[in-house]
Write a protein that holds these residues in place. Structure first.
Motif, mmCIF file in Angstrom:
data_model
loop_
_atom_site.group_PDB
_atom_site.id
_atom_site.type_symbol
_atom_site.label_atom_id
_atom_site.label_comp_id
_atom_site.label_asym_id
_atom_site.label_seq_id
_atom_site.Cartn_x
_atom_site.Cartn_y
_atom_site.Cartn_z
ATOM 1 N N LEU A 110 0.749 -1.281 -0.016
ATOM 2 C CA LEU A 110 0.046 -0.007 0.094
ATOM 3 C C LEU A 110 0.857 1.227 -0.091
ATOM 4 N N LYS A 111 1.970 1.189 0.814
ATOM 5 C CA LYS A 111 2.648 2.390 0.742
ATOM 6 C C LYS A 111 3.571 2.581 -0.769
ATOM 7 N N ASP A 112 3.959 1.572 -1.311
ATOM 8 C CA ASP A 112 4.501 1.762 -2.707
ATOM 9 C C ASP A 112 3.423 2.132 -3.644
ATOM 10 N N LEU A 113 2.127 1.683 -3.725
ATOM 11 C CA LEU A 113 0.986 2.254 -4.327
ATOM 12 C C LEU A 113 0.676 3.767 -4.172
ATOM 13 N N ARG A 114 0.807 4.046 -3.002
ATOM 14 C CA ARG A 114 0.649 5.718 -2.536
ATOM 15 C C ARG A 114 1.639 6.641 -3.404
ATOM 16 N N SER A 115 2.778 6.010 -3.330
ATOM 17 C CA SER A 115 4.094 6.880 -3.612
ATOM 18 C C SER A 115 4.079 7.094 -5.454
ATOM 19 N N LYS A 116 3.236 6.346 -6.000
ATOM 20 C CA LYS A 116 3.361 6.488 -7.615
ATOM 21 C C LYS A 116 1.935 7.251 -7.650
ATOM 22 N N PRO A 117 1.768 7.794 -9.103
ATOM 23 C CA PRO A 117 0.765 8.526 -9.633
ATOM 24 C C PRO A 117 -0.209 7.681 -10.230
ATOM 25 N N ILE A 118 -1.556 7.691 -10.033
ATOM 26 C CA ILE A 118 -2.651 7.061 -10.090
ATOM 27 C C ILE A 118 -3.597 7.452 -11.251
ATOM 28 N N SER A 119 -3.602 6.487 -12.367
ATOM 29 C CA SER A 119 -4.408 6.522 -13.448
ATOM 30 C C SER A 119 -5.709 5.680 -13.327
ATOM 31 N N TYR A 120 -6.636 5.883 -14.215
ATOM 32 C CA TYR A 120 -7.881 5.267 -14.018
ATOM 33 C C TYR A 120 -8.368 5.016 -15.553
ATOM 34 N N SER A 121 -9.021 3.541 -15.526
ATOM 35 C CA SER A 121 -9.284 2.961 -16.724
ATOM 36 C C SER A 121 -10.592 3.766 -16.840
ATOM 37 N N ASP A 122 -11.031 3.597 -18.252
ATOM 38 C CA ASP A 122 -12.209 4.591 -18.694
ATOM 39 C C ASP A 122 -13.544 3.915 -17.988
ATOM 40 N N ASN A 123 -13.857 2.757 -17.733
ATOM 41 C CA ASN A 123 -14.827 2.389 -16.910
ATOM 42 C C ASN A 123 -14.911 2.724 -15.562
ATOM 43 N N VAL A 124 -13.829 3.068 -14.795
ATOM 44 C CA VAL A 124 -13.934 3.543 -13.414
ATOM 45 C C VAL A 124 -14.125 4.781 -13.315
ATOM 46 N N VAL A 125 -13.618 5.696 -14.001
ATOM 47 C CA VAL A 125 -13.870 7.176 -13.832
ATOM 48 C C VAL A 125 -15.257 7.646 -13.560
ATOM 49 N N PRO A 126 -16.304 7.204 -14.078
ATOM 50 C CA PRO A 126 -17.457 7.863 -13.816
ATOM 51 C C PRO A 126 -17.933 7.375 -12.506
ATOM 52 N N ILE A 127 -17.441 6.283 -11.948
ATOM 53 C CA ILE A 127 -18.063 5.789 -10.648
ATOM 54 C C ILE A 127 -17.782 6.592 -9.509
ATOM 55 N N PHE A 128 -16.559 7.067 -9.170
ATOM 56 C CA PHE A 128 -16.037 7.858 -8.218
ATOM 57 C C PHE A 128 -15.171 9.168 -8.749
ATOM 58 N N ASP A 129 -15.226 10.191 -8.077
ATOM 59 C CA ASP A 129 -14.657 11.548 -8.447
ATOM 60 C C ASP A 129 -13.209 11.015 -8.112
ATOM 61 N N LYS A 130 -12.097 11.618 -9.007
ATOM 62 C CA LYS A 130 -10.756 11.186 -9.058
ATOM 63 C C LYS A 130 -10.035 11.481 -7.782
ATOM 64 N N ASP A 131 -10.446 12.465 -7.165
ATOM 65 C CA ASP A 131 -9.885 12.865 -5.837
ATOM 66 C C ASP A 131 -10.563 12.516 -4.651
ATOM 67 N N SER A 132 -11.484 11.683 -4.653
ATOM 68 C CA SER A 132 -12.452 11.268 -3.708
ATOM 69 C C SER A 132 -11.508 10.626 -2.377
ATOM 70 N N ILE A 133 -12.330 10.749 -1.314
ATOM 71 C CA ILE A 133 -11.848 10.208 -0.204
ATOM 72 C C ILE A 133 -12.028 8.456 -0.171
ATOM 73 N N MET A 134 -12.707 8.054 -0.807
ATOM 74 C CA MET A 134 -12.959 6.825 -1.199
ATOM 75 C C MET A 134 -11.730 6.009 -1.743
ATOM 76 N N TRP A 135 -11.024 6.634 -2.860
ATOM 77 C CA TRP A 135 -9.727 6.119 -3.076
ATOM 78 C C TRP A 135 -8.702 6.271 -2.033
ATOM 79 N N ARG A 136 -8.681 7.362 -1.471
ATOM 80 C CA ARG A 136 -7.597 7.364 -0.422
ATOM 81 C C ARG A 136 -7.909 6.082 0.799
#
Length: 118
Positions: free
Chosen positions: A45-71
């Protein structure tokens, strides 16, 4: 009697040392933002947090990109290593669970891509 006296002084010194050590390590970790991750779940999880995050096309509409859910997924999530493919190249595949939801993530050398939400 001499042994008990020496043991008492040893325990007093040990307890003072532990108090100072926890105080200074806590202060240092707050200033630098460093974490002490020893378990596999925390390290990934620490390694995942250290890199920039991108989203596939079918994921973006579900949550806002800067949502608390992702964090919450990348901070408090639990990785299912049984489903995950940690040997894949070039991108490792992880399933991260957070409560009732699960996300599928590709961990590439330069970025993290959220592929799917279950």
């Amino acid at each position: 009697m001499a042994f008990l006296k020496r043991l008492g002084w040893y325990l007093v010194g040990l307890s003072i040392g532990i108090v100072f050590l926890t105080f200074f390590l806590k202060k240092k970790s707050e200033e630098t933002g460093s974490e002490f991750c020893y378990f596999p779940n925390c390290r990934v999880l620490k390694d995942l947090r250290s890199k920039p995050i991108s989203y596939s096309d079918n994921v973006v509409p579900i949550f806002d990109k800067d949502s608390i859910m992702w964090r919450s997924f990348f901070k408090d999530g639990s990785i299912d290593f049984g489903k995950s493919d940690t040997k894949a190249t070039p991108c490792k595949l992880y399933f991260i669970e957070n409560g009732e939801q699960t996300i599928k993530v590709e961990n590439c050398p330069n970025e993290v891509k959220v592929v799917e939400i279950y």
